[in-house]
Design an enzyme around this catalytic site. Structure first.
Site, PDB file in Angstrom:
ATOM      1  N   CYS A  15       0.861  -1.181   0.000  1.00 17.87           N
ATOM      2  CA  CYS A  15       0.000   0.000   0.000  1.00 17.87           C
ATOM      3  C   CYS A  15       0.898   1.232   0.000  1.00 17.87           C
ATOM      4  O   CYS A  15       2.104   1.116  -0.176  1.00 17.87           O
ATOM      5  CB  CYS A  15      -0.938  -0.008   1.206  1.00 17.87           C
ATOM      6  SG  CYS A  15      -0.065  -0.007   2.787  1.00 17.87           S
ATOM      7  N   THR A  16       0.347   2.401   0.199  1.00 24.19           N
ATOM      8  CA  THR A  16       1.111   3.633   0.069  1.00 24.19           C
ATOM      9  C   THR A  16       2.210   3.766   1.116  1.00 24.19           C
ATOM     10  O   THR A  16       3.382   3.977   0.786  1.00 24.19           O
ATOM     11  CB  THR A  16       0.179   4.853   0.156  1.00 24.19           C
ATOM     12  OG1 THR A  16      -0.868   4.713  -0.790  1.00 24.19           O
ATOM     13  CG2 THR A  16       0.954   6.141  -0.120  1.00 24.19           C
TER      14      THR A  16
END
Length: 305
Positions: free
Chosen positions: A177-178
């Site tokens: 994810c980020t």
């Protein structure tokens, strides 16, 4: 030269008194003119804040003065313009909303994989690579071979897992994810379901773009971020996107050349989904923002992430 330091941070830790932490933290942020949003919940802290070096360091020192945050790790990038318009500290049920009460990364979580070792892992044909982010984030960029669950919010992720993953078939699962928080919670969820060989990218895409050179990278595109920069690319440079203030989707240069695009109002994805009243409100907001810019002030109604 970049004017702002942006710090993304999170930590899963038991905070039964999280509500009592809000006001002192908010006052510290405001006192040092640090902008952004932080979330507090019984399961920990999460958020992104920005300011100059000394003020940001003062806020981080305040957070780490609580022994439960003493080992908190944050990720830094830079911004040439103010990346947030406001300062907020919110109380939440979860610092990243999955909606599954039994998930606790402090008790059970997947294996952390450093950015330098990520390419080798996801190049293994036996590893299923899953992007845990929302569909509009995935469309801007992702890792080679990664699956897009097609979710609108992280709350939909458990449903995707239940409908698409088979514990007997999918022996190795890697997620990203980020910044690391969503994939950390995702791996914890998979572990509760009985999956054993579960991995996630330590520090998320942001740390990968910082540590892995463009020449060696298996990342394609730009990384969506929830602030006024819109996206980041390798070396954590700012990307080449703008945000649609009507639907919050990232816009390409091609999007902006279409007749459906109107600055501050709409884009090809949302122009036919707005009422005339809503469009007029967006036009008025854009007008006020342009006036504020001319006066070198910030319009507090300006859209933010």
């Amino acid at each position: 030269m970049s004017s702002y330091i942006v710090a993304a941070l999170y930590k899963f830790v038991h905070l039964p008194d999280y509500a009592d932490l809000r006001d002192p933290l908010l006052n510290c942020l405001l006192g040092h003119k640090v902008r952004g949003s932080l979330l507090l919940a019984e399961e920990g802290i999460n958020g992104t804040i920005a300011g100059n070096r000394s003020d940001l360091d003062a806020v981080l020192a305040h957070i780490k003065s609580d022994p439960r945050f003493s080992d908190l790790v944050h990720k830094e990038s830079t911004a040439t313009e103010v990346p947030f318009y406001r300062t907020k500290v919110k109380l939440k049920k979860e610092i990243v909303t999955m909606g599954i009460a039994r998930v606790d990364p402090n008790q059970k979580v997947g294996a952390y994989v450093k950015p330098e070792n990520w390419n080798e892992l996801i190049s293994d044909p036996d590893v299923l690579v899953i992007d845990t982010r929302n569909d509009y984030e995935h469309e801007l960029g992702t890792f080679k071979g990664a699956i897009d669950p097609g979710i609108k919010t992280f709350r939909e992720f458990p449903g995707y897992i239940q409908n698409n993953l088979d514990i007997k078939k999918h022996k190795k699962v890697a997620m990203f994810c980020t910044g690391g928080i969503r994939c950390e919670k995702s791996t914890s969820y998979l572990r509760t379901l009985g999956f054993e060989n579960v991995y996630h990218l330590e520090g998320g895409i942001i740390k990968y773009l910082e540590k892995v050179s463009k020449e060696e990278s298996l990342w394609f595109g730009e990384c969506f971020v929830f602030d006024n920069r819109v996206s980041l690319i390798h070396d954590l440079d700012e990307g080449h996107r703008e945000i649609c203030h009507g639907c919050r989707r990232a816009l390409s240069e091609q999007d902006k050349k279409t007749p459906e695009y109107e600055l501050g109002v709409s884009c090809p994805r949302c122009f036919d989904k707005q009422t005339p009243k809503r469009q007029q409100a967006y036009r008025e907001r854009q007008y006020q923002m342009e006036l504020a810019e001319e006066r070198s002030t910030i319009h507090m109604g300006a859209p933010q992430k």
